[in-house]
Design an enzyme around this catalytic site. Sequence first.
Site, PDB file in Angstrom:
ATOM      1  N   THR A  66      27.235  -8.993   4.121  1.00  0.00           N
ATOM      2  CA  THR A  66      25.946  -9.230   3.449  1.00  0.00           C
ATOM      3  C   THR A  66      25.806 -10.610   2.791  1.00  0.00           C
ATOM      4  O   THR A  66      24.781 -10.892   2.187  1.00  0.00           O
ATOM      5  CB  THR A  66      25.710  -8.161   2.357  1.00  0.00           C
ATOM      6  OG1 THR A  66      26.812  -8.189   1.450  1.00  0.00           O
ATOM      7  CG2 THR A  66      25.570  -6.775   2.953  1.00  0.00           C
ATOM      8  N   TYR A 135      22.385 -13.827   9.399  1.00  0.00           N
ATOM      9  CA  TYR A 135      22.550 -12.493   8.818  1.00  0.00           C
ATOM     10  C   TYR A 135      21.457 -11.566   9.349  1.00  0.00           C
ATOM     11  O   TYR A 135      21.726 -10.475   9.860  1.00  0.00           O
ATOM     12  CB  TYR A 135      22.496 -12.576   7.287  1.00  0.00           C
ATOM     13  CG  TYR A 135      22.277 -11.254   6.599  1.00  0.00           C
ATOM     14  CD1 TYR A 135      23.282 -10.292   6.570  1.00  0.00           C
ATOM     15  CD2 TYR A 135      21.056 -10.951   5.989  1.00  0.00           C
ATOM     16  CE1 TYR A 135      23.083  -9.061   5.949  1.00  0.00           C
ATOM     17  CE2 TYR A 135      20.847  -9.735   5.361  1.00  0.00           C
ATOM     18  CZ  TYR A 135      21.858  -8.786   5.351  1.00  0.00           C
ATOM     19  OH  TYR A 135      21.659  -7.570   4.745  1.00  0.00           O
TER      20      TYR A 135
END
Length: 290
Positions: A66, A135
Amino acid sequence: MIKAILLGASGQLGKEWQRIVEQDHSDEIKLLPYTSSDLDITHYQKVSDEFREQKPDVVINCAAYTDVDGAENHRKLTRKVNTEAVLYLAELSNELDFTLIHYSTDYVFPGIKLNKREFPEGYPETYSADPINWYGKTKWEGEQAIRQTTKNHLVIRVSWLCGRDGSNFVKTMLRLGKERDELQVVNDQWGSPTFAENVVTNCLNLLHQQANGTYHVTSKGLITWYDFAEAIFTISDIEVSLEKVTSDAFPTKAQRPYFSKLNTNKIEGVPGSELIDWKKGLRKLLGQLQ
Protein backbone atom coordinates in the site's frame (compact mmCIF):
# COMPACT_ATOMS: atom_id res chain seq x y z
CA MET A 1 -20.72 -21.18 11.99
CA ILE A 2 -18.78 -19.47 9.19
CA LYS A 3 -15.06 -20.23 9.10
CA ALA A 4 -13.10 -17.26 7.81
CA ILE A 5 -9.39 -16.85 7.11
CA LEU A 6 -8.17 -13.26 7.55
CA LEU A 7 -5.04 -12.30 5.61
CA GLY A 8 -3.10 -9.14 6.51
CA ALA A 9 -4.33 -9.32 10.11
CA SER A 10 -1.94 -6.65 11.45
CA GLY A 11 -3.18 -3.80 9.21
CA GLN A 12 -5.92 -1.21 9.77
CA LEU A 13 -8.71 -3.35 8.32
CA GLY A 14 -7.32 -6.62 9.65
CA LYS A 15 -7.28 -5.34 13.23
CA GLU A 16 -10.80 -3.91 12.85
CA TRP A 17 -12.12 -7.23 11.53
CA GLN A 18 -10.73 -9.01 14.58
CA ARG A 19 -12.14 -6.44 17.00
CA ILE A 20 -15.66 -6.43 15.53
CA VAL A 21 -15.95 -10.21 15.11
CA GLU A 22 -14.68 -10.75 18.67
CA GLN A 23 -17.11 -8.17 20.11
CA ASP A 24 -20.27 -8.85 18.11
CA HIS A 25 -20.04 -11.93 15.89
CA SER A 26 -17.99 -14.59 17.70
CA ASP A 27 -21.02 -16.88 17.89
CA GLU A 28 -21.44 -16.96 14.09
CA ILE A 29 -17.93 -16.46 12.68
CA LYS A 30 -14.77 -18.36 13.54
CA LEU A 31 -12.03 -15.97 12.42
CA LEU A 32 -8.51 -17.27 11.82
CA PRO A 33 -6.16 -14.25 11.60
CA TYR A 34 -2.82 -14.44 9.76
CA THR A 35 -0.29 -11.61 9.64
CA SER A 36 2.06 -11.45 6.65
CA SER A 37 4.76 -13.10 8.74
CA ASP A 38 2.34 -15.94 9.66
CA LEU A 39 1.30 -16.46 6.05
CA ASP A 40 2.84 -14.47 3.19
CA ILE A 41 0.33 -14.41 0.30
CA THR A 42 3.21 -14.58 -2.22
CA HIS A 43 4.28 -17.98 -0.83
CA TYR A 44 1.77 -19.96 -2.87
CA GLN A 45 2.50 -23.45 -1.61
CA LYS A 46 2.14 -22.41 2.04
CA VAL A 47 -1.10 -20.57 1.25
CA SER A 48 -2.46 -23.59 -0.61
CA ASP A 49 -1.48 -26.01 2.19
CA GLU A 50 -3.05 -23.82 4.87
CA PHE A 51 -6.30 -23.30 2.95
CA ARG A 52 -6.65 -27.01 2.21
CA GLU A 53 -6.11 -27.82 5.87
CA GLN A 54 -8.49 -25.17 7.24
CA LYS A 55 -11.21 -25.47 4.55
CA PRO A 56 -12.52 -21.88 4.98
CA ASP A 57 -15.96 -20.67 3.88
CA VAL A 58 -14.60 -17.16 3.44
CA VAL A 59 -11.15 -15.65 2.87
CA ILE A 60 -10.79 -11.93 3.70
CA ASN A 61 -7.77 -10.46 1.95
CA CYS A 62 -6.55 -7.35 3.76
CA ALA A 63 -2.96 -7.97 2.64
CA ALA A 64 -1.57 -5.53 0.06
CA TYR A 65 1.42 -3.42 -0.89
CA THR A 66 0.00 0.00 0.00
CA ASP A 67 2.99 2.39 -0.06
CA VAL A 68 1.87 4.45 -3.05
CA ASP A 69 5.21 6.21 -3.59
CA GLY A 70 7.24 3.11 -2.71
CA ALA A 71 5.31 1.20 -5.37
CA GLU A 72 6.92 3.35 -8.08
CA ASN A 73 10.37 2.12 -6.99
CA HIS A 74 9.37 -1.47 -6.16
CA ARG A 75 7.24 -2.33 -9.16
CA LYS A 76 7.96 -6.05 -9.25
CA LEU A 77 7.15 -6.58 -5.58
CA THR A 78 4.01 -4.39 -5.78
CA ARG A 79 2.67 -6.39 -8.72
CA LYS A 80 3.57 -9.67 -7.02
CA VAL A 81 1.52 -8.76 -3.91
CA ASN A 82 -1.33 -6.75 -5.46
CA THR A 83 -1.88 -8.71 -8.68
CA GLU A 84 -0.15 -12.09 -8.96
CA ALA A 85 -0.88 -13.29 -5.41
CA VAL A 86 -4.47 -12.07 -5.74
CA LEU A 87 -4.91 -14.11 -8.92
CA TYR A 88 -3.72 -17.16 -6.98
CA LEU A 89 -6.27 -16.48 -4.19
CA ALA A 90 -8.98 -16.23 -6.85
CA GLU A 91 -7.91 -19.56 -8.35
CA LEU A 92 -8.06 -21.17 -4.90
CA SER A 93 -11.50 -19.61 -4.34
CA ASN A 94 -12.71 -21.32 -7.49
CA GLU A 95 -11.08 -24.64 -6.63
CA LEU A 96 -11.92 -24.82 -2.90
CA ASP A 97 -15.27 -23.02 -3.14
CA PHE A 98 -14.86 -20.16 -0.66
CA THR A 99 -15.99 -16.54 -0.94
CA LEU A 100 -13.07 -14.17 -1.52
CA ILE A 101 -13.42 -10.70 0.03
CA HIS A 102 -10.77 -8.40 -1.42
CA TYR A 103 -10.08 -4.71 -0.80
CA SER A 104 -9.24 -2.26 -3.55
CA THR A 105 -8.87 1.48 -3.92
CA ASP A 106 -10.18 4.76 -5.34
CA TYR A 107 -6.81 4.97 -7.12
CA VAL A 108 -8.06 2.66 -9.90
CA PHE A 109 -9.77 5.76 -11.35
CA PRO A 110 -8.04 8.57 -13.30
CA GLY A 111 -9.22 11.35 -10.96
CA ILE A 112 -9.22 14.15 -13.54
CA LYS A 113 -10.95 17.51 -12.98
CA LEU A 114 -13.58 16.79 -15.64
CA ASN A 115 -14.73 13.72 -13.66
CA LYS A 116 -15.50 15.88 -10.62
CA ARG A 117 -18.03 17.84 -12.70
CA GLU A 118 -19.29 14.66 -14.38
CA PHE A 119 -19.76 12.66 -11.16
CA PRO A 120 -20.57 15.05 -8.28
CA GLU A 121 -21.55 12.03 -6.14
CA GLY A 122 -18.42 10.11 -7.09
CA TYR A 123 -17.33 7.45 -9.53
CA PRO A 124 -19.84 4.61 -9.97
CA GLU A 125 -18.53 1.02 -9.75
CA THR A 126 -19.06 0.62 -13.51
CA TYR A 127 -16.88 3.56 -14.60
CA SER A 128 -13.86 2.43 -16.59
CA ALA A 129 -10.64 2.34 -14.58
CA ASP A 130 -7.58 4.26 -15.74
CA PRO A 131 -5.02 4.40 -12.90
CA ILE A 132 -2.39 7.15 -12.96
CA ASN A 133 0.13 5.46 -10.65
CA TRP A 134 1.67 1.99 -10.31
CA TYR A 135 -0.09 1.18 -7.04
CA GLY A 136 -3.49 1.90 -8.65
CA LYS A 137 -2.51 -0.08 -11.75
CA THR A 138 -1.58 -3.21 -9.76
CA LYS A 139 -4.73 -2.97 -7.63
CA TRP A 140 -6.85 -2.72 -10.79
CA GLU A 141 -5.08 -5.74 -12.28
CA GLY A 142 -5.79 -7.64 -9.03
CA GLU A 143 -9.50 -6.77 -9.26
CA GLN A 144 -9.62 -7.94 -12.86
CA ALA A 145 -7.87 -11.19 -11.99
CA ILE A 146 -10.59 -11.91 -9.42
CA ARG A 147 -13.50 -11.07 -11.75
CA GLN A 148 -12.10 -13.20 -14.56
CA THR A 149 -11.40 -16.18 -12.29
CA THR A 150 -14.17 -16.59 -9.71
CA LYS A 151 -17.80 -15.53 -9.38
CA ASN A 152 -17.64 -16.09 -5.64
CA HIS A 153 -16.16 -12.72 -4.68
CA LEU A 154 -16.66 -9.32 -3.12
CA VAL A 155 -14.34 -6.56 -4.29
CA ILE A 156 -14.64 -3.60 -1.92
CA ARG A 157 -13.16 -0.27 -2.97
CA VAL A 158 -12.31 2.22 -0.24
CA SER A 159 -10.68 5.68 -0.20
CA TRP A 160 -8.67 7.71 2.31
CA LEU A 161 -8.85 4.82 4.79
CA CYS A 162 -8.49 5.59 8.49
CA GLY A 163 -9.12 3.70 11.70
CA ARG A 164 -7.87 3.04 15.20
CA ASP A 165 -4.86 1.02 14.08
CA GLY A 166 -1.89 1.53 11.79
CA SER A 167 -0.86 4.86 10.32
CA ASN A 168 -3.35 7.17 8.61
CA PHE A 169 -4.10 10.84 7.98
CA VAL A 170 -6.12 11.36 11.18
CA LYS A 171 -3.38 10.00 13.42
CA THR A 172 -0.69 11.91 11.51
CA MET A 173 -2.59 15.20 11.93
CA LEU A 174 -3.11 14.58 15.66
CA ARG A 175 0.63 14.00 16.06
CA LEU A 176 1.65 17.03 13.96
CA GLY A 177 -0.91 19.20 15.75
CA LYS A 178 0.92 18.56 19.02
CA GLU A 179 4.36 19.13 17.48
CA ARG A 180 3.77 22.25 15.37
CA ASP A 181 1.95 25.57 15.44
CA GLU A 182 1.58 25.88 11.66
CA LEU A 183 0.78 23.32 8.97
CA GLN A 184 0.34 23.36 5.21
CA VAL A 185 -2.35 21.03 3.89
CA VAL A 186 -3.28 20.21 0.30
CA ASN A 187 -6.56 21.77 -0.84
CA ASP A 188 -6.81 20.57 -4.46
CA GLN A 189 -7.39 16.83 -3.98
CA TRP A 190 -11.05 15.88 -3.49
CA GLY A 191 -12.53 12.74 -2.01
CA SER A 192 -14.07 11.27 1.12
CA PRO A 193 -12.55 9.42 4.07
CA THR A 194 -13.47 5.80 4.74
CA PHE A 195 -13.58 4.60 8.34
CA ALA A 196 -12.32 1.06 8.91
CA GLU A 197 -15.09 0.19 11.38
CA ASN A 198 -17.79 1.18 8.86
CA VAL A 199 -16.09 -0.86 6.13
CA VAL A 200 -16.12 -4.03 8.25
CA THR A 201 -19.75 -3.66 9.39
CA ASN A 202 -20.89 -3.14 5.78
CA CYS A 203 -18.80 -6.11 4.60
CA LEU A 204 -20.38 -8.33 7.26
CA ASN A 205 -23.79 -7.24 6.03
CA LEU A 206 -22.87 -8.02 2.39
CA LEU A 207 -21.68 -11.43 3.55
CA HIS A 208 -24.98 -12.10 5.36
CA GLN A 209 -26.90 -10.96 2.28
CA GLN A 210 -24.81 -13.41 0.21
CA ALA A 211 -23.93 -10.55 -2.13
CA ASN A 212 -21.14 -10.70 -4.66
CA GLY A 213 -19.53 -8.32 -7.12
CA THR A 214 -17.90 -4.90 -6.67
CA TYR A 215 -19.01 -2.32 -4.11
CA HIS A 216 -17.82 1.11 -3.04
CA VAL A 217 -17.74 1.72 0.72
CA THR A 218 -16.88 5.22 1.93
CA SER A 219 -18.49 8.01 3.92
CA LYS A 220 -20.95 10.58 2.61
CA GLY A 221 -19.75 14.02 1.60
CA LEU A 222 -17.00 15.49 -0.60
CA ILE A 223 -14.02 17.29 0.94
CA THR A 224 -10.34 18.13 0.45
CA TRP A 225 -7.48 17.04 2.70
CA TYR A 226 -7.47 20.62 4.05
CA ASP A 227 -11.16 20.34 5.04
CA PHE A 228 -10.40 17.02 6.72
CA ALA A 229 -7.44 18.45 8.69
CA GLU A 230 -9.44 21.49 9.75
CA ALA A 231 -12.23 19.28 11.12
CA ILE A 232 -9.76 17.02 12.97
CA PHE A 233 -8.25 20.01 14.80
CA THR A 234 -11.60 21.71 15.46
CA ILE A 235 -13.23 18.60 16.95
CA SER A 236 -10.07 17.79 18.97
CA ASP A 237 -9.68 21.38 20.28
CA ILE A 238 -6.12 21.60 18.93
CA GLU A 239 -4.99 25.08 17.93
CA VAL A 240 -2.98 25.02 14.71
CA SER A 241 -2.60 27.63 12.01
CA LEU A 242 -3.53 25.91 8.73
CA GLU A 243 -2.47 27.07 5.28
CA LYS A 244 -4.13 25.84 2.08
CA VAL A 245 -1.62 24.75 -0.56
CA THR A 246 -1.74 23.00 -3.93
CA SER A 247 -0.34 19.51 -4.52
CA ASP A 248 2.75 21.15 -6.08
CA ALA A 249 3.86 22.14 -2.57
CA PHE A 250 4.39 18.43 -1.78
CA PRO A 251 5.96 16.75 -4.83
CA THR A 252 5.53 12.96 -4.65
CA LYS A 253 7.04 10.10 -6.61
CA ALA A 254 3.59 8.80 -7.55
CA GLN A 255 0.99 11.05 -9.14
CA ARG A 256 -2.16 11.52 -7.04
CA PRO A 257 -5.70 11.86 -8.43
CA TYR A 258 -7.29 15.30 -8.28
CA PHE A 259 -10.70 13.70 -7.60
CA SER A 260 -11.31 10.23 -6.15
CA LYS A 261 -14.75 10.25 -4.57
CA LEU A 262 -16.51 6.87 -4.75
CA ASN A 263 -20.26 6.73 -5.43
CA THR A 264 -22.06 4.57 -2.84
CA ASN A 265 -25.56 4.27 -4.37
CA LYS A 266 -25.07 0.56 -5.09
CA ILE A 267 -24.29 -0.49 -1.52
CA GLU A 268 -26.95 1.86 -0.14
CA GLY A 269 -29.45 -0.28 -2.07
CA VAL A 270 -28.42 -3.39 -0.11
CA PRO A 271 -30.78 -4.04 2.85
CA GLY A 272 -29.00 -3.51 6.19
CA SER A 273 -26.15 -1.39 4.81
CA GLU A 274 -25.26 1.75 6.73
CA LEU A 275 -23.05 4.52 5.41
CA ILE A 276 -22.14 7.46 7.59
CA ASP A 277 -21.48 11.14 6.99
CA TRP A 278 -17.70 11.80 7.04
CA LYS A 279 -17.97 14.19 10.00
CA LYS A 280 -19.94 11.70 12.08
CA GLY A 281 -17.37 9.03 11.26
CA LEU A 282 -14.53 11.36 12.22
CA ARG A 283 -16.13 12.29 15.57
CA LYS A 284 -16.55 8.62 16.41
CA LEU A 285 -12.95 7.76 15.44
CA LEU A 286 -11.51 10.70 17.41
CA GLY A 287 -13.53 9.55 20.44
CA GLN A 288 -12.06 6.06 20.08
CA LEU A 289 -8.52 7.36 19.69
CA GLN A 290 -8.82 9.48 22.82
